[in-house]
Design an enzyme around this catalytic site. Structure first.
Site, PDB file in Angstrom:
ATOM      1  N   TYR A   1      28.312 101.271  34.558  1.00  0.00           N
ATOM      2  CA  TYR A   1      28.257 100.377  33.399  1.00  0.00           C
ATOM      3  C   TYR A   1      26.882 100.449  32.733  1.00  0.00           C
ATOM      4  O   TYR A   1      26.774 100.562  31.513  1.00  0.00           O
ATOM      5  CB  TYR A   1      28.568  98.943  33.836  1.00  0.00           C
ATOM      6  CG  TYR A   1      28.513  97.929  32.721  1.00  0.00           C
ATOM      7  CD1 TYR A   1      29.625  97.687  31.916  1.00  0.00           C
ATOM      8  CD2 TYR A   1      27.343  97.212  32.467  1.00  0.00           C
ATOM      9  CE1 TYR A   1      29.578  96.757  30.888  1.00  0.00           C
ATOM     10  CE2 TYR A   1      27.283  96.281  31.439  1.00  0.00           C
ATOM     11  CZ  TYR A   1      28.401  96.053  30.657  1.00  0.00           C
ATOM     12  OH  TYR A   1      28.338  95.135  29.640  1.00  0.00           O
ATOM     13  N   ASP A   2      25.830 100.410  33.571  1.00  0.00           N
ATOM     14  CA  ASP A   2      24.466 100.484  33.042  1.00  0.00           C
ATOM     15  C   ASP A   2      24.242 101.783  32.277  1.00  0.00           C
ATOM     16  O   ASP A   2      23.545 101.808  31.264  1.00  0.00           O
ATOM     17  CB  ASP A   2      23.440 100.379  34.178  1.00  0.00           C
ATOM     18  CG  ASP A   2      23.380  98.968  34.739  1.00  0.00           C
ATOM     19  OD1 ASP A   2      23.895  98.050  34.065  1.00  0.00           O
ATOM     20  OD2 ASP A   2      22.836  98.789  35.842  1.00  0.00           O
TER      21      ASP A   2
ATOM     22  N   LYS B   1      40.077  69.982  34.607  1.00  0.00           N
ATOM     23  CA  LYS B   1      39.044  69.469  33.702  1.00  0.00           C
ATOM     24  C   LYS B   1      37.694  69.896  34.265  1.00  0.00           C
ATOM     25  O   LYS B   1      37.305  69.473  35.346  1.00  0.00           O
ATOM     26  CB  LYS B   1      39.137  67.947  33.621  1.00  0.00           C
ATOM     27  CG  LYS B   1      38.197  67.347  32.602  1.00  0.00           C
ATOM     28  CD  LYS B   1      38.408  65.847  32.484  1.00  0.00           C
ATOM     29  CE  LYS B   1      37.493  65.279  31.418  1.00  0.00           C
ATOM     30  NZ  LYS B   1      36.069  65.541  31.693  1.00  0.00           N
TER      31      LYS B   1
ATOM     32  N   GLU C   1      34.894  75.143  27.517  1.00  0.00           N
ATOM     33  CA  GLU C   1      33.891  74.403  28.275  1.00  0.00           C
ATOM     34  C   GLU C   1      32.926  75.399  28.915  1.00  0.00           C
ATOM     35  O   GLU C   1      33.346  76.267  29.672  1.00  0.00           O
ATOM     36  CB  GLU C   1      34.598  73.575  29.359  1.00  0.00           C
ATOM     37  CG  GLU C   1      33.741  72.534  30.008  1.00  0.00           C
ATOM     38  CD  GLU C   1      33.835  71.159  29.338  1.00  0.00           C
ATOM     39  OE1 GLU C   1      34.460  71.050  28.254  1.00  0.00           O
ATOM     40  OE2 GLU C   1      33.276  70.209  29.896  1.00  0.00           O
TER      41      GLU C   1
ATOM     42  N   CYS D   1       0.017  67.324  59.861  1.00  0.00           N
ATOM     43  CA  CYS D   1      -1.389  67.658  60.152  1.00  0.00           C
ATOM     44  C   CYS D   1      -2.265  66.424  60.340  1.00  0.00           C
ATOM     45  O   CYS D   1      -3.463  66.554  60.571  1.00  0.00           O
ATOM     46  CB  CYS D   1      -1.970  68.536  59.040  1.00  0.00           C
ATOM     47  SG  CYS D   1      -2.283  67.629  57.510  1.00  0.00           S
TER      48      CYS D   1
HETATM   49 ZN   LIG Z   1      -0.307  67.846  56.054  1.00  0.00          ZN
END
Ligand SMILES: [Zn+2]
Length: 456
Positions: free
Chosen positions: A36-37, A118, A177, A413
């Site tokens: 395709y490319d 929907k 939609e 920490c």
């Molecule tokens: Zn920390």
């Protein structure tokens, strides 16, 4: 030579258009992406050699590249009405009764209904003139919308040309939609989180945001899709909504094939139950069903109120809710040090998957809802929306746990946490924080992996 070039360009465009339909509309490609490319590149080369033949409807011209400053207003050829919503079978029965009454002394109670899904996306109108896509607009207020043609052109399942001459039509306004498939939504949000951008709440918001971008090149990267479901007006003698659908399909539009013709109202109801759960298995968000009177002459006779057509109704599914218990509340440290509280829940099955965590967003949100460890809570999930705690179920019998307090130190920490003024987010400001390092490393690795993918 130029004549030869023109013929070749024309054949290539037709060929690519056919492969676009097979790939993006019918989901059954017959050539590889590479092939395709190559076709696309051949066309680009030829158009480079003969720029006089470049036209807007060429597949090379989907992304216009021009950034606009604002969207122009478009007046719809006929108003784009929204649908009246119902949430119960009783309300559906009332709708059917109104239809029977509206048709006066219709001899039979057996009205044929067309039932379709929907989609939770954005309604758009696509205008075609003499076979060419000339304008695309949002619904807006129903009478006027915004011209988002440049953005809609980037959606590959929207044909830039259609064989209108075969149907003997000059003008067609198609309605559908636009939505973002769940997988695209998840990937987009992942990238946004990594880039420290606000993630989209659901695919609908992501689709809406992407359609209203001023730069079509960004819209093109968002991988939006469309389901077409109708026309503003039938241009040729057509008797039923299902015939309209057949024509749209012949023209090369993408339709959702989960639709049913029901010979009578009673046959509609099983589909309402079927899709209540089956919608969870789809690749896109569906929030209900649309039930339409199939006969176009009946539709005409029933007409519309100022807001809704009288010949159609939406049955909307409510977001699924479930009750569970907050086992614990933990704090996560993100790549940029943001501290996010997360509720660990007793696992519960909801909306197609097992949920054991729900984000609590931030301290203010927890305070507002007063969520505590040990609480019974109602959680809600619909489609791709991240599960959330709706409310705490208070009981006088059970003694509640302590008020939740955000930690004073980073849970990883022990560094100082800092909440910038006017911000809801608490942050660990220690750049050497191991949690942040780990997230940064993961971020770096995933980015690198993506680049490698891209090269391959
Ligand atoms: Zn920390």
């Amino acid at each position: 030579m130029s004549k030869q070039g023109e013929g070749k360009i024309d054949r290539l465009r037709k060929n690519i258009r056919q492969h676009d339909i097979l790939y993006y509309v019918k989901d059954s490609p017959t050539i590889s992406d590479r092939e395709y490319d190559l076709l696309m590149r051949e066309l680009q080369d030829l158009e480079g050699k003969f720029p006089e033949f470049i036209c807007k409807e060429s597949p090379t011209q989907r992304v216009g590249g021009k950034v606009s400053e604002k969207f122009n207003t478009v007046r719809h050829s006929t108003p784009m009405l929204s649908l009246d919503n119902t949430y119960s079978v009783d309300e559906l029965k009332e709708f059917h009764a109104r239809v029977l009454k509206g048709l006066g002394n219709f001899p039979s109670k057996d009205i044929e209904y067309f039932v379709e899904l929907k989609f939770d996306g954005l309604a758009v109108a696509l205008t075609y003139e003499k076979g060419v896509f000339v304008q695309g607009a949002t619904r807006g207020n129903g009478k006027e919308g915004e011209d988002i043609t440049a953005n809609l052109r980037t959606i590959k399942s929207i044909p830039l040309t259609i064989p209108m001459d075969k149907e003997k039509i000059n003008f067609l306004e198609v309605r559908g939609e636009v939505f973002m498939p769940r997988e695209s939504f998840r990937e987009l949000n992942k990238i946004r989180e990594e880039d420290n951008e606000v993630s989209f709440a659901n695919p609908r918001n992501a689709a809406a945001g992407s359609l209203r971008l001023l730069d079509p090149a960004i819209t093109a990267s968002r991988r939006l899709d469309i389901f077409v479901y109708g026309l503003s007006a039938e241009p040729v003698p057509i008797k039923t909504h299902s015939e309209t659908q057949n024509m749209l399909q012949r023209l090369g539009f993408k339709l959702n094939m989960n639709h049913y013709i029901c010979g009578c109202f009673e046959n509609v109801l099983p589909y309402v139950e079927k899709w209540r759960t089956e919608k969870n298995n789809l690749e896109y968000d569906v929030d209900g069903l649309v039930i339409k009177v199939n006969s176009l002459s009946f539709q005409k006779k029933l007409g519309a109120t100022t807001k809704f057509p009288r010949w159609a109704v939406a049955y909307k599914y409510e977001a699924e809710k479930a009750e569970t218990k907050v086992e614990n509340i933990v704090c996560q440290v993100g790549r940029t040090g943001a501290i996010t509280p997360v509720a660990l829940l007793t696992p519960v099955f909801i909306s197609g998957s097992t949920v054991s965590r729900a984000t609590l967003h931030n301290e203010d949100e927890i305070k507002r809802k007063d969520i505590r460890v040990g609480d019974r809570v109602v959680i809600e999930k619909s489609g791709e929306i991240i599960p959330k705690v709706v409310k705490v179920i208070l009981s006088t019998k059970v003694k509640r746990g302590a008020l939740f307090k955000m930690p004073a130190q980073c849970p990883e920490c022990r560094g100082v946490l800092f909440r910038p003024e006017k911000e809801a987010i608490l942050r660990c400001v220690n750049y050497g924080c191991p949690a942040q390092l780990k997230e940064r490393l993961l971020h770096f690795a995933s980015r690198n992996a993506m680049d490698i993918d891209h090269l391959a």
